[in-house]
Design a protein around this motif. Structure first.
Motif, short mmCIF file in Angstrom:
data_model
loop_
_atom_site.label_atom_id
_atom_site.label_comp_id
_atom_site.label_asym_id
_atom_site.label_seq_id
_atom_site.Cartn_x
_atom_site.Cartn_y
_atom_site.Cartn_z
N PHE A 203 0.86 -1.18 0.00
CA PHE A 203 0.00 0.00 0.00
C PHE A 203 0.90 1.23 0.00
CE2 PHE A 203 -2.18 -3.46 2.05
CZ PHE A 203 -3.53 -3.33 1.71
N ALA A 204 0.53 2.26 -0.75
CA ALA A 204 1.34 3.48 -0.78
C ALA A 204 0.44 4.68 -1.06
CB ALA A 204 2.44 3.38 -1.82
N VAL A 221 -2.56 0.22 -4.29
CA VAL A 221 -2.03 -1.05 -3.81
C VAL A 221 -1.58 -1.93 -4.97
CG1 VAL A 221 -4.34 -2.13 -3.76
CG2 VAL A 221 -2.53 -3.00 -2.25
N GLY A 222 -0.56 -2.71 -4.73
CA GLY A 222 -0.13 -3.76 -5.66
C GLY A 222 0.27 -4.98 -4.85
N GLU A 234 -3.85 -4.65 -10.12
CA GLU A 234 -4.91 -5.57 -10.51
C GLU A 234 -4.95 -5.79 -12.02
OE1 GLU A 234 -9.51 -6.33 -9.00
OE2 GLU A 234 -8.46 -4.46 -8.54
N ASP A 235 -4.44 -4.81 -12.78
CA ASP A 235 -4.39 -4.94 -14.24
C ASP A 235 -3.09 -5.56 -14.73
OD1 ASP A 235 -6.92 -3.75 -14.53
OD2 ASP A 235 -6.04 -1.73 -14.48
N GLY A 243 2.25 1.67 -11.94
CA GLY A 243 0.99 1.02 -11.62
C GLY A 243 0.57 1.22 -10.18
N GLY A 244 -0.62 0.70 -9.87
CA GLY A 244 -1.17 0.81 -8.52
C GLY A 244 -2.68 0.87 -8.58
N THR A 245 -3.36 -0.14 -8.06
CA THR A 245 -4.82 -0.17 -8.04
C THR A 245 -5.33 0.81 -7.00
OG1 THR A 245 -4.89 -2.47 -8.77
CG2 THR A 245 -6.83 -1.63 -7.61
#
Length: 302
Positions: A203-204, A221-222, A234-235, A243-245
């Protein structure tokens, strides 16, 4: 003001002393909850029920002398509390705005309560020739080893292995790279790593902190099967490629959600963070939401 999105749940209702920034929360063996945060000499809050919080001063009565190497006021930032081997460990950063002349320190306590901490000095530091910034520490155990994620701007989120006996970085330890963004100023910071199921979740906080109602902070999150990465969203986009959901963003009066940490309570994972209250002149306050883990393994905020 940051754009609102009503799709996100509001934080749990709390009472008492709500002002907090960069919170780290744990349920103590005594049954009390303690929250430490940026502000003061690591500001302290206590609660008996996770709802009503009282101001309990600071972790330390005065700044340890070595903090003044990093700012003129001995001002600590972004603590992280954890418990292992019968001892509470409090990590924190000392730095000043806009520089990576920074250090992470550690203190221990038998009770975890404010006023009981013994400082042990520097864990890890960064200088102006480094491509990372040694602030925003977060501790996680993985495969029998102890790890610390950290980082803010510069090249993003990093991780080093710690000596579990001293709690400090192993000499010559590899500095692993976990997350960054494609363009300067690489606005990602404040990591927290959580183990759930087969994965480690990073988490960031992304975008701009510390601007009251104009803050654009949000939590992404990743995940990875290895604590040192590579993390993907998630992708499938790597967090090293921006990236990062998106997990939680500002909505309604709850602006600029970030500075997060995750703790366990009653068998559940709870996300702790600060938001800027648009209904109270942008005052930073404590946000708490439980996390749900879907069948696909990805977390959502309840």
């Amino acid at each position: 003001m940051a754009q609102a999105d009503a799709a996100y749940p509001d934080p749990q209702a709390i009472t008492g002393q709500q002002i907090v920034h960069d919170p780290t929360v744990i349920k103590l063996t005594s049954g009390q909850y303690v929250a430490y945060s940026t502000g003061g000499v690591i500001g302290a809050r206590l609660s008996k029920d996770r709802v009503h919080w009282t101001d309990e001063g600071n972790a330390f009565a005065a700044p340890p002398s070595w903090w003044y190497e990093y700012n003129d006021t001995g001002d600590p930032w972004a603590p992280d509390i954890s418990y292992r081997d019968g001892t509470y460990w409090l990590y924190y950063a000392v730095s000043s705005w806009g520089t990576n002349h920074s250090a992470i320190g550690v203190a221990t306590s038998a009770s975890g309560l404010p006023g009981t901490w013994t400082d042990h000095g520097k864990v890890f530091s960064s200088g102006t020739t480094d491509t990372w910034n040694a602030i925003d520490p977060a501790i996680v155990r993985a495969d029998g080893k102890l790890w610390m994620s950290f980082g803010s701007y510069w090249s993003g989120i990093r991780m080093v292995e710690l000596n579990p006996r001293t709690g400090k970085a192993i000499g010559g330890a590899t500095v692993h790279h976990l997350a960054t963004r494609p363009d300067a100023p690489y606005a990602v910071e404040g990591p927290a790593v959580v183990h759930h199921g087969r994965y480690y979740y990073l988490f960031a906080s992304y975008d701009a902190c510390c601007s009251g109602v104009n803050s654009t902070y949000k939590i992404r999150v990743g995940r990875s099967t290895s604590v040192t990465g590579p993390y993907v969203d998630e992708d499938g986009t790597p967090l090293l490629a921006g990236g990062g959901t998106l997990l939680l963003a500002g909505h309604g009066r709850f602006v600029g959600t970030g500075g997060e940490s995750v703790f366990r309570d009653k068998g559940r994972d709870v996300l702790a963070y600060h938001y800027y209250d648009a209904g109270d002149s942008g005052t930073p306050k404590l946000g708490l939401n439980e996390l749900s883990w879907g069948k696909d393994g990805w977390p959502t905020v309840r």
